[in-house]
Design an enzyme around this catalytic site. Structure first.
Site, PDB file in Angstrom:
ATOM      1  N   SER A  58       0.847  -1.200   0.000  1.00  0.00           N
ATOM      2  CA  SER A  58       0.000   0.000   0.000  1.00  0.00           C
ATOM      3  C   SER A  58       0.880   1.246   0.000  1.00  0.00           C
ATOM      4  O   SER A  58       2.039   1.205   0.432  1.00  0.00           O
ATOM      5  CB  SER A  58      -0.894   0.017   1.238  1.00  0.00           C
TER       6      SER A  58
HETATM    7  C1  LIG Z   1      -3.197  -4.048  -0.221  1.00  0.00           C
HETATM    8  S1  LIG Z   1      -2.675  -5.669   0.109  1.00  0.00           S
HETATM    9  C2  LIG Z   1      -2.075  -5.553   1.754  1.00  0.00           C
HETATM   10  C3  LIG Z   1      -0.820  -4.757   1.938  1.00  0.00           C
HETATM   11  C4  LIG Z   1      -0.012  -5.214   3.130  1.00  0.00           C
HETATM   12  N1  LIG Z   1      -0.648  -4.894   4.387  1.00  0.00           N
HETATM   13  C5  LIG Z   1       1.413  -4.727   3.056  1.00  0.00           C
HETATM   14  O1  LIG Z   1       1.904  -4.148   4.044  1.00  0.00           O
HETATM   15  O2  LIG Z   1       2.056  -4.950   2.034  1.00  0.00           O
HETATM   16  C6  LIG Z   1      -4.198  -6.548   0.384  1.00  0.00           C
HETATM   17  C7  LIG Z   1      -3.979  -7.994   0.725  1.00  0.00           C
HETATM   18  O3  LIG Z   1      -5.183  -8.513   1.253  1.00  0.00           O
HETATM   19  C8  LIG Z   1      -5.228  -9.876   0.918  1.00  0.00           C
HETATM   20  N2  LIG Z   1      -6.607 -10.362   1.121  1.00  0.00           N
HETATM   21  C9  LIG Z   1      -7.702 -10.146   0.350  1.00  0.00           C
HETATM   22  N3  LIG Z   1      -8.780 -10.751   0.886  1.00  0.00           N
HETATM   23  C10 LIG Z   1      -8.356 -11.344   2.029  1.00  0.00           C
HETATM   24  C11 LIG Z   1      -9.003 -12.114   3.031  1.00  0.00           C
HETATM   25  N4  LIG Z   1     -10.311 -12.416   2.984  1.00  0.00           N
HETATM   26  N5  LIG Z   1      -8.256 -12.571   4.066  1.00  0.00           N
HETATM   27  C12 LIG Z   1      -6.931 -12.302   4.141  1.00  0.00           C
HETATM   28  N6  LIG Z   1      -6.271 -11.581   3.206  1.00  0.00           N
HETATM   29  C13 LIG Z   1      -6.976 -11.103   2.184  1.00  0.00           C
HETATM   30  C14 LIG Z   1      -4.735  -9.906  -0.510  1.00  0.00           C
HETATM   31  O4  LIG Z   1      -4.293 -11.195  -0.892  1.00  0.00           O
HETATM   32  C15 LIG Z   1      -3.617  -8.860  -0.458  1.00  0.00           C
HETATM   33  O5  LIG Z   1      -2.374  -9.472  -0.253  1.00  0.00           O
END
Ligand SMILES: C[S@@+](CC[C@H](N)C(=O)[O-])C[C@H]1O[C@@H](n2cnc3c(N)ncnc32)[C@H](O)[C@@H]1O
Length: 399
Positions: free
Chosen positions: A72
């Site tokens: 992000s």
């Molecule tokens: C914007 S990224 C997160 C960025 C992260 N916090 C970082 O510091 O790099 C969003 C993440 O949420 C995950 N995601 C989406 N739906 C999810 C769920 N139901 N449970 C867990 N992870 C999920 C995706 O696979 C993705 O890796």
């Protein structure tokens, strides 16, 4: 210290300095953590200089090319950590491990007595997050592959829960696994608009303590409600993005785009169109219009923000917000551009709502959100009421 380490440290400090000077970082605990954690180690696919621009970096896409994981943008990471109010020794759950960068910041802030668990739904992303955390020296973080909608029973209860994907609803597990007095920070999608909310559970409902505009990729899995991107006319580069199951007809709207638009300036003059999107989301057919760079270059549409505009669609017409400078002092006037057989009526309806927003603006400076369990009695009427599967969201204003 070798030359690369010196370079990355300087670039990292410069990134944090920029965030501090622009007023995004206000908390020294967040500032110190961001000065310590080497962001470039979490985005090995990007050049280290890019890692320290602070921009978001997409790291995974699905077969259709839609982004499914990213680092992000550093600014929103800082804002959400400030909303979370992390203290040393906290037990924290992160949903959306992604690159592992935010989990490392959480581990840095909670210190050796804290416990950080981070979940990702994608097995490969989970494995990479673990590798990055180990490489950066944060291998105490527990990284789990699973659906964050279920939380993590094994390490609950948590003092803090932070969600880093756009949630459409709040599942029961987050409330059940949050300790009394705990804080949940979540980018909540409401009519296609996202606000990062810091929520606390009290008197039978969640109540927001702060809210910030943001954009996140939608959460997948059990809580997933997909956004739909409909390209008008098939190849125009102009997309209508709908949420909550709303439909848009690409052929009829593409045909509308071929006719001269109706332009209507509203007389609403402002420096900051804050919450105009939430206000407009009352209108039937509310959605967002996104335009690709070539569509913008061709002058096909002129959205209010480079990334898009608030828009409204009917079966064969659509209207979106635009702006023009109005005198000195960074003032802008909001306007409406509409296409299609209903363009006159649609432009008039949207313009009327924009004018109403201008009159309501002072009361909108103090918005908060309450989230009630679905089906409870006596839910108050707010600026906006939105029924979800598990909950009922009410946006309330100070007046
Ligand atoms: C914007 S990224 C997160 C960025 C992260 N916090 C970082 O510091 O790099 C969003 C993440 O949420 C995950 N995601 C989406 N739906 C999810 C769920 N139901 N449970 C867990 N992870 C999920 C995706 O696979 C993705 O890796």
């Amino acid at each position: 210290m070798d030359i690369d380490t010196t370079n990355t440290l300087e670039l990292r400090n410069a990134m944090v300095d920029r965030l501090r000077e622009s007023g995004i970082i206000t908390d020294t605990r967040v500032e110190n953590a961001m000065r310590r954690v080497p962001r470039h180690l979490f985005i090995p696919q990007a050049h280290f200089q890019r890692a320290y621009t602070g921009e978001s970096v997409v790291t995974h896409r699905d077969e259709q090319g839609v982004a499914t994981s990213s680092a992000s943008e550093a600014g929103i990471v800082a804002v959400m950590l400030q909303q979370l109010d992390v203290q040393p020794g906290h037990r924290i759950l992160e949903i959306g491990a992604g690159t592992g960068y935010n989990a490392a910041l959480l581990a840095q802030m909670t210190g050796p007595s804290g416990v950080v668990t981070s979940i990702d739904i994608d097995a490969e992303v989970t494995r990479e997050a673990r590798e990055h955390l180990t490489a950066a020296g944060y291998d105490t973080v527990r990284v789990v592959c699973g659906d964050g909608d279920l939380g993590d029973v094994e390490s609950a209860p948590f003092d803090r829960i932070i969600v880093t994907a756009g949630a459409w609803d709040l599942p029961h597990a987050w409330r059940e696994q949050l300790a009394p007095g705990g804080v949940l920070v979540v980018p909540l999608r409401m009519r296609g608009l996202t606000r990062s909310l810091a929520l606390q559970w009290e008197d039978g409902r969640w109540r927001s303590r702060s809210m910030h505009e943001c954009g996140f990729m939608p959460i997948r899995g059990l809580g997933g409600v997909a956004e739909r991107n409909v390209q008008l006319g098939g190849d125009s580069g102009v997309f209508i993005r709908t949420d909550e199951g709303r439909e848009a007809d690409p052929e009829a709207l593409g045909a509308a785009l071929k006719h001269p638009p109706t332009l209507r300036w509203t007389g609403a003059i402002t420096r900051n169109a804050k919450h105009v999107d939430l206000w407009l989301s009352h209108l039937d057919g509310f959605c967002r219009m996104i335009a690709t760079a070539p569509a913008l270059e061709r002058g096909l549409v002129r959205p209010i923000y480079p990334w898009g505009s608030m828009a409204v669609v009917t079966s064969n017409s659509f209207a979106y917000l635009l702006q023009r400078p109005s005198g000195a002092d960074d003032l802008i006037e909001l306007g409406v551009c509409a296409y299609g057989p209903d363009s006159n009526e649609l432009a008039a309806a949207v313009a009327k709502r924009v004018t109403a927003w201008q009159h309501a603006q002072s009361s909108l400076s103090d918005l908060w959100v309450e989230v009630y369990p679905a089906g409870v009695a006596n839910i108050p009427e707010g600026v906006l009421n939105i029924a979800k599967r598990n909950t009922h969201v009410v946006i309330r204003s100070g007046s």
